[in-house]
Design an enzyme around this catalytic site. Sequence first.
Site, short mmCIF file in Angstrom:
data_model
loop_
_atom_site.label_atom_id
_atom_site.label_comp_id
_atom_site.label_asym_id
_atom_site.label_seq_id
_atom_site.Cartn_x
_atom_site.Cartn_y
_atom_site.Cartn_z
CB THR A 14 -0.91 0.03 1.25
OG1 THR A 14 -0.06 -0.20 2.40
CG2 THR A 14 -1.98 -1.04 1.20
N GLY A 15 2.16 1.15 0.14
CA GLY A 15 3.04 2.32 0.23
C GLY A 15 3.44 2.84 -1.14
CB VAL A 17 8.60 1.84 -2.69
CG1 VAL A 17 9.42 0.78 -3.41
CG2 VAL A 17 9.39 3.13 -2.58
CB SER A 43 -3.63 -2.06 4.52
OG SER A 43 -2.98 -0.85 4.71
CB CYS A 133 16.64 6.24 -4.10
SG CYS A 133 16.58 7.17 -2.56
CB SER A 163 8.00 10.58 -3.76
OG SER A 163 9.17 10.73 -4.54
N GLY A 164 10.53 10.13 -1.62
CA GLY A 164 11.49 9.20 -1.04
C GLY A 164 11.19 8.90 0.42
CE LYS A 236 20.28 5.02 4.66
NZ LYS A 236 18.94 5.58 4.37
CG HIS A 264 16.13 11.34 -5.15
ND1 HIS A 264 14.94 11.88 -4.71
CD2 HIS A 264 16.39 10.29 -4.33
CE1 HIS A 264 14.50 11.19 -3.68
NE2 HIS A 264 15.35 10.21 -3.43
CG ASN A 337 12.39 9.43 -5.66
OD1 ASN A 337 11.94 10.15 -6.57
ND2 ASN A 337 11.78 9.27 -4.52
#
Length: 358
Positions: A14-15, A17, A43, A133, A163-164, A236, A264, A337
């Site tokens: 549901t997210g 990504v 959900s 990403c 959105s990331g 990272k 991005h 991204n």
Amino acid sequence: MKKDGYKVAVVGATGAVGNMMIKVLEQRSFPVSEILLLASGRSSGRKLKFKGEDHPVQELTENSFAGVDIGLFSAGGSISAKFAPYAAQAGCVVVDNTAHFRMDPEVPLVVPEVNPEAITQYTVRNIIANPNCSTIQMLVALKPIHDAAKIKRIVVSTYQSVSGTGKDAIEEMLNQSREIAQAIQWSKDDGLDGLWSSLRNFRTMKTNVYPHRIAYECLPHIDVFLDNGYTKEEMKMVWETGKILDPAIKVSATTVRVPTFFGHSESVNVETETKLTAAQAKDLLSKAPGIRLWDDPVKNQYPLTALAAGEDFTMVGRVREDTSVENGLNMWVVSDNILKGAALNAVQIAEILIEKYI
Ligand code: A2P
């Protein structure tokens, strides 16, 4: 490759990504025999479409993975930490989009255009990690440069869209932008004083996702701060570049959240061992997989999030020689991204997996 297709689970369906993973599986005609859409208990009962049909969202549990061939995980690091081992134990190969397993020496960290051969090692834990990403798009762009001229050092600054952070962050930016735009009554005849004082009213705007207002602002803060003064997002990029491309490359990163929706952008500076002219670099980039070279400044053509959003390729432009060092290049790199930075890269990994391994 299995003739009858694969049972695929999407964890975090549901997210932002997870939704995109479902779409990418569909668009790329991934051979799915059965799809399992997993999210939190909140959900349960929701339905999501896959290939035109409604599928119920089910609650993720330790027992969700019986008979599942591939699990695409994107529900947060703690969820992957807890549930990926159950999936792996059940014989499901996990492609994990979170940071949790990325630096585990027993887990391959893969960008298909850069180090597809690393997938071989998935058998150790039945888990493959999808990189960050910002790392993915930078390394897609730098792989041809490294192959040709050996990169010694990278200095990168990112401009990362909301959105990331997920759907809550998109909503937060939209709500804040609307509120501010509606509240500020200003025209260019008014002078700047009124605008400053209006904006000052929004300094302490209520936030849920970010520590400060993101609308009309840039936050030099992504993920948590570490003892060395860098954020985890910055480190990272350092750690993952070493694991994916070359541990000898030195990386210095500054990561910034900006009020864009998708895509991005990155200012990337590299120093190479041997000289590459801008023309040579552009020639290499134009032929490399996954890249769209978009570099004609005279026509105002350079990568933009508006052009990269919804596209599979990583856009590269503004390629120019660094005038401050002997062998240096600057470029501007933009990619979606949610797609190449997450869902698409994960599905590409799964494609290699079924083509060569399961
Ligand atoms: P849910 O919608 O049920 O909360 P985003 O990154 O866009 O915010 O999405 C996060 C994803 O992770 C959503 O699909 C969300 O499901 C899922 N998720 C969050 N917490 C859990 C959990 N405890 N178990 C399973 N999925 C979770």
